[in-house]
Write a protein that holds these residues in place. Sequence first.
Motif, PDB file in Angstrom:
ATOM      1  N   LYS A 112       0.840  -1.203   0.000  1.00 27.58           N
ATOM      2  CA  LYS A 112       0.000   0.000   0.000  1.00 27.58           C
ATOM      3  C   LYS A 112       0.874   1.252   0.000  1.00 27.58           C
ATOM      4  O   LYS A 112       0.606   2.205  -0.735  1.00 27.58           O
ATOM      5  CB  LYS A 112      -0.935   0.000   1.212  1.00 27.58           C
ATOM      6  N   ALA A 113       1.934   1.260   0.805  1.00 30.52           N
ATOM      7  CA  ALA A 113       2.836   2.414   0.845  1.00 30.52           C
ATOM      8  C   ALA A 113       3.492   2.624  -0.519  1.00 30.52           C
ATOM      9  O   ALA A 113       3.610   3.755  -0.989  1.00 30.52           O
ATOM     10  CB  ALA A 113       3.899   2.216   1.920  1.00 30.52           C
ATOM     11  N   THR A 114       3.912   1.550  -1.154  1.00 27.88           N
ATOM     12  CA  THR A 114       4.538   1.642  -2.477  1.00 27.88           C
ATOM     13  C   THR A 114       3.570   2.220  -3.493  1.00 27.88           C
ATOM     14  O   THR A 114       3.927   3.114  -4.279  1.00 27.88           O
ATOM     15  CB  THR A 114       5.030   0.254  -2.938  1.00 27.88           C
ATOM     16  N   ASN A 115       2.330   1.743  -3.492  1.00 27.18           N
ATOM     17  CA  ASN A 115       1.319   2.252  -4.427  1.00 27.18           C
ATOM     18  C   ASN A 115       1.028   3.727  -4.177  1.00 27.18           C
ATOM     19  O   ASN A 115       0.915   4.521  -5.119  1.00 27.18           O
ATOM     20  CB  ASN A 115       0.043   1.428  -4.338  1.00 27.18           C
ATOM     21  N   ALA A 120       1.897   9.565  -5.629  1.00 26.29           N
ATOM     22  CA  ALA A 120       2.432  10.882  -5.294  1.00 26.29           C
ATOM     23  C   ALA A 120       3.566  11.274  -6.245  1.00 26.29           C
ATOM     24  O   ALA A 120       3.654  12.423  -6.667  1.00 26.29           O
ATOM     25  CB  ALA A 120       2.922  10.883  -3.845  1.00 26.29           C
ATOM     26  N   SER A 121       4.398  10.317  -6.597  1.00 26.49           N
ATOM     27  CA  SER A 121       5.531  10.599  -7.498  1.00 26.49           C
ATOM     28  C   SER A 121       5.082  11.025  -8.890  1.00 26.49           C
ATOM     29  O   SER A 121       5.758  11.798  -9.556  1.00 26.49           O
ATOM     30  CB  SER A 121       6.428   9.364  -7.624  1.00 26.49           C
ATOM     31  N   THR A 122       3.936  10.518  -9.327  1.00 27.90           N
ATOM     32  CA  THR A 122       3.427  10.875 -10.660  1.00 27.90           C
ATOM     33  C   THR A 122       2.516  12.098 -10.624  1.00 27.90           C
ATOM     34  O   THR A 122       2.004  12.511 -11.657  1.00 27.90           O
ATOM     35  CB  THR A 122       2.661   9.691 -11.281  1.00 27.90           C
ATOM     36  N   GLY A 123       2.305  12.664  -9.433  1.00 27.10           N
ATOM     37  CA  GLY A 123       1.493  13.870  -9.322  1.00 27.10           C
ATOM     38  C   GLY A 123       0.001  13.622  -9.228  1.00 27.10           C
ATOM     39  O   GLY A 123      -0.787  14.560  -9.247  1.00 27.10           O
ATOM     40  N   TYR A 127       2.000  14.336  -1.726  1.00 29.19           N
ATOM     41  CA  TYR A 127       2.719  13.483  -0.775  1.00 29.19           C
ATOM     42  C   TYR A 127       2.018  13.494   0.586  1.00 29.19           C
ATOM     43  O   TYR A 127       1.935  12.461   1.243  1.00 29.19           O
ATOM     44  CB  TYR A 127       4.178  13.949  -0.620  1.00 29.19           C
ATOM     45  N   THR A 128       1.515  14.642   0.967  1.00 28.57           N
ATOM     46  CA  THR A 128       0.809  14.725   2.249  1.00 28.57           C
ATOM     47  C   THR A 128      -0.444  13.880   2.239  1.00 28.57           C
ATOM     48  O   THR A 128      -0.712  13.143   3.190  1.00 28.57           O
ATOM     49  CB  THR A 128       0.468  16.193   2.561  1.00 28.57           C
ATOM     50  N   ALA A 129      -1.214  13.952   1.158  1.00 27.00           N
ATOM     51  CA  ALA A 129      -2.440  13.152   1.056  1.00 27.00           C
ATOM     52  C   ALA A 129      -2.115  11.651   1.023  1.00 27.00           C
ATOM     53  O   ALA A 129      -2.787  10.853   1.688  1.00 27.00           O
ATOM     54  CB  ALA A 129      -3.231  13.530  -0.194  1.00 27.00           C
ATOM     55  N   ALA A 130      -1.077  11.292   0.302  1.00 24.59           N
ATOM     56  CA  ALA A 130      -0.689   9.877   0.250  1.00 24.59           C
ATOM     57  C   ALA A 130      -0.283   9.381   1.624  1.00 24.59           C
ATOM     58  O   ALA A 130      -0.664   8.290   2.045  1.00 24.59           O
ATOM     59  CB  ALA A 130       0.471   9.699  -0.742  1.00 24.59           C
ATOM     60  N   ALA A 131       0.467  10.220   2.348  1.00 23.09           N
ATOM     61  CA  ALA A 131       0.911   9.827   3.684  1.00 23.09           C
ATOM     62  C   ALA A 131      -0.258   9.687   4.641  1.00 23.09           C
ATOM     63  O   ALA A 131      -0.263   8.804   5.496  1.00 23.09           O
ATOM     64  CB  ALA A 131       1.913  10.855   4.206  1.00 23.09           C
ATOM     65  N   GLN A 132      -1.269  10.524   4.487  1.00 19.96           N
ATOM     66  CA  GLN A 132      -2.431  10.450   5.371  1.00 19.96           C
ATOM     67  C   GLN A 132      -3.264   9.205   5.089  1.00 19.96           C
ATOM     68  O   GLN A 132      -3.965   8.714   5.971  1.00 19.96           O
ATOM     69  CB  GLN A 132      -3.300  11.692   5.217  1.00 19.96           C
ATOM     70  N   LEU A 133      -3.197   8.673   3.893  1.00 22.07           N
ATOM     71  CA  LEU A 133      -3.970   7.485   3.536  1.00 22.07           C
ATOM     72  C   LEU A 133      -3.324   6.191   4.035  1.00 22.07           C
ATOM     73  O   LEU A 133      -3.968   5.142   4.029  1.00 22.07           O
ATOM     74  CB  LEU A 133      -4.173   7.405   2.023  1.00 22.07           C
TER      75      LEU A 133
END
Length: 134
Positions: A112-115, A120-123, A127-133
């Motif tokens: 899940k972290a990798t996905n 986030a890397s592709t925009g 990054y903040t939203a991805a980290a919160q998920l």
Amino acid sequence: MSYDTFSARVHAVLDHDGIHPKRKAGHLVRTCGISESTARTLLAGKATSRCGIYIKLVKGLDVDFLWMLEGTPEKWHPRTWRILIEHIKGFPPADAARIMHLITGCIMGHVKATNLLNLASTGKLSYTAAAQLL
């Protein structure tokens, strides 16, 4: 403050450690074993030709060597990445902690972290939203 120079990255590390501006040179002397004049020279943005000084700084400040010299981390070094995320990229400490958690999860092979990091890397996701998920 822009952290695109060696001196600026030294300042970023010292700011991260909460070192008062008037005590930065003394801190470098104590933690890195360099002379006060060398410390003041580096903090003022002037370079030194002595390679040994850079090695002492990297070891004393506990940061990634390539990042300190060029501004790009060479490997996973949690302290360096935390300084990069907070002081260079400007994320608040709470968001930086979440992003560090996301990156660590990715390194450890958490799917899940990798996905989320890929999104986030592709925009497609901040990054903040991805980290919160996570």
